[in-house]
Design an enzyme around this catalytic site. Structure first.
Site, PDB file in Angstrom:
ATOM      1  N   SER A 143      10.063 -15.515  -4.382  1.00  0.00           N
ATOM      2  CA  SER A 143       9.043 -16.101  -5.254  1.00  0.00           C
ATOM      3  C   SER A 143       8.533 -17.429  -4.710  1.00  0.00           C
ATOM      4  O   SER A 143       9.315 -18.345  -4.444  1.00  0.00           O
ATOM      5  CB  SER A 143       9.629 -16.313  -6.650  1.00  0.00           C
ATOM      6  N   ARG A 190       2.994   3.610  10.335  1.00  0.00           N
ATOM      7  CA  ARG A 190       3.123   2.213  10.750  1.00  0.00           C
ATOM      8  C   ARG A 190       3.721   2.001  12.136  1.00  0.00           C
ATOM      9  O   ARG A 190       3.717   0.873  12.638  1.00  0.00           O
ATOM     10  CB  ARG A 190       3.954   1.460   9.705  1.00  0.00           C
ATOM     11  N   ARG A 207       0.815  -1.210   0.000  1.00  0.00           N
ATOM     12  CA  ARG A 207       0.000   0.000   0.000  1.00  0.00           C
ATOM     13  C   ARG A 207       0.852   1.265   0.000  1.00  0.00           C
ATOM     14  O   ARG A 207       0.335   2.356  -0.217  1.00  0.00           O
ATOM     15  CB  ARG A 207      -0.943  -0.007   1.205  1.00  0.00           C
ATOM     16  N   HIS A 208       2.149   1.102   0.261  1.00  0.00           N
ATOM     17  CA  HIS A 208       3.066   2.246   0.204  1.00  0.00           C
ATOM     18  C   HIS A 208       3.670   2.255  -1.203  1.00  0.00           C
ATOM     19  O   HIS A 208       4.664   1.604  -1.490  1.00  0.00           O
ATOM     20  CB  HIS A 208       4.140   2.119   1.296  1.00  0.00           C
ATOM     21  N   ARG A 209       3.045   3.032  -2.079  1.00  0.00           N
ATOM     22  CA  ARG A 209       3.315   2.902  -3.508  1.00  0.00           C
ATOM     23  C   ARG A 209       4.630   3.525  -3.949  1.00  0.00           C
ATOM     24  O   ARG A 209       5.178   3.157  -4.982  1.00  0.00           O
ATOM     25  CB  ARG A 209       2.139   3.506  -4.294  1.00  0.00           C
ATOM     26  N   LYS A 230       0.092 -22.478  -4.386  1.00  0.00           N
ATOM     27  CA  LYS A 230       0.310 -21.290  -3.545  1.00  0.00           C
ATOM     28  C   LYS A 230      -0.990 -20.563  -3.184  1.00  0.00           C
ATOM     29  O   LYS A 230      -1.006 -19.739  -2.273  1.00  0.00           O
ATOM     30  CB  LYS A 230       1.278 -20.326  -4.220  1.00  0.00           C
TER      31      LYS A 230
END
Length: 204
Positions: free
Chosen positions: A84, A170, A74-76, A143
């Protein structure tokens, strides 16, 4: 969780960016006290915060949950490269089934909440995932049943202006407990001569 600061932009570069505006390069002390005060004065006190975007940090963050990863996304104004699941789920495939009360063994793969019901459910999800993998289902499909508590790691790069925003939001008591811990761990990894830029952002 473990947080390592891999690199950061020298303060001298940030000061140079600020001095570009006034062409005051002759007043620089090459990242010393005068430059530090300039960065704080212009970037923080005068709210010319775009100048702080020249100060960049790269962290290696290990042992955080996929639930926290969603919060980070959300912190773009940041870049992240994440472990992965397509290539690494094999780490589970050949292990023995987890005992639902063996939190120590399970903590290699999941972030524990210390709520017995939740942590036992996460271990059940690990066992289900193992069974699916052993049945030959591809990682790409398997996954989808990963628990949110499943551990991951990432390399995360962010500029100082965005990092101030991140730490302010945060480290607040209303934030998810795990990302609150992360924000404080990130602050602690910052060099002493840079922490002053983030002191007012950190909620104690």
């Amino acid at each position: 969780m473990n947080v390592t600061l891999l690199q950061h932009t020298p303060l001298e570069i940030t000061a140079h960016a600020i001095r570009t505006c006034w062409q005051s390069f002759d007043k620089s002390d090459h990242g010393g006290q005068k430059d530090k005060e300039l960065i704080d004065r212009v970037g923080n006190k005068f709210k010319h915060a775009s100048t702080l975007e020249h100060l960049y940090f790269t962290f290696y963050i290990q042992g955080v949950s996929r639930a926290l990863l969603q919060e980070l996304a959300r912190h773009r104004i940041a870049s992240l490269s994440v472990k992965s699941t397509r290539y690494t789920l094999k780490e589970l495939k050949n292990l023995e089934v987890f005992d639902e009360k063996d939190y120590v063994k399970a903590s290699q793969f999941i972030v524990l909440t210390h709520n017995e019901m939740v942590d036992s459910a996460s271990i059940k999800a690990l066992n289900n995932l193992q069974a699916i993998l052993k049945d030959g289902v591809s990682n790409d499909i398997a996954k989808y049943c990963l628990p949110e508590s499943y551990k991951t790691e990432l390399t995360w790069s962010i500029n100082a202006r965005s990092l101030q925003n991140f730490i302010s939001l945060r480290s607040d008591k209303s934030a998810l407990w795990e990302i609150r811990d992360l924000s404080k761990a990130i602050f602690k990894t910052l060099p002493q001569d840079i922490q002053y830029l983030f002191e007012e952002s950190l909620k104690r």
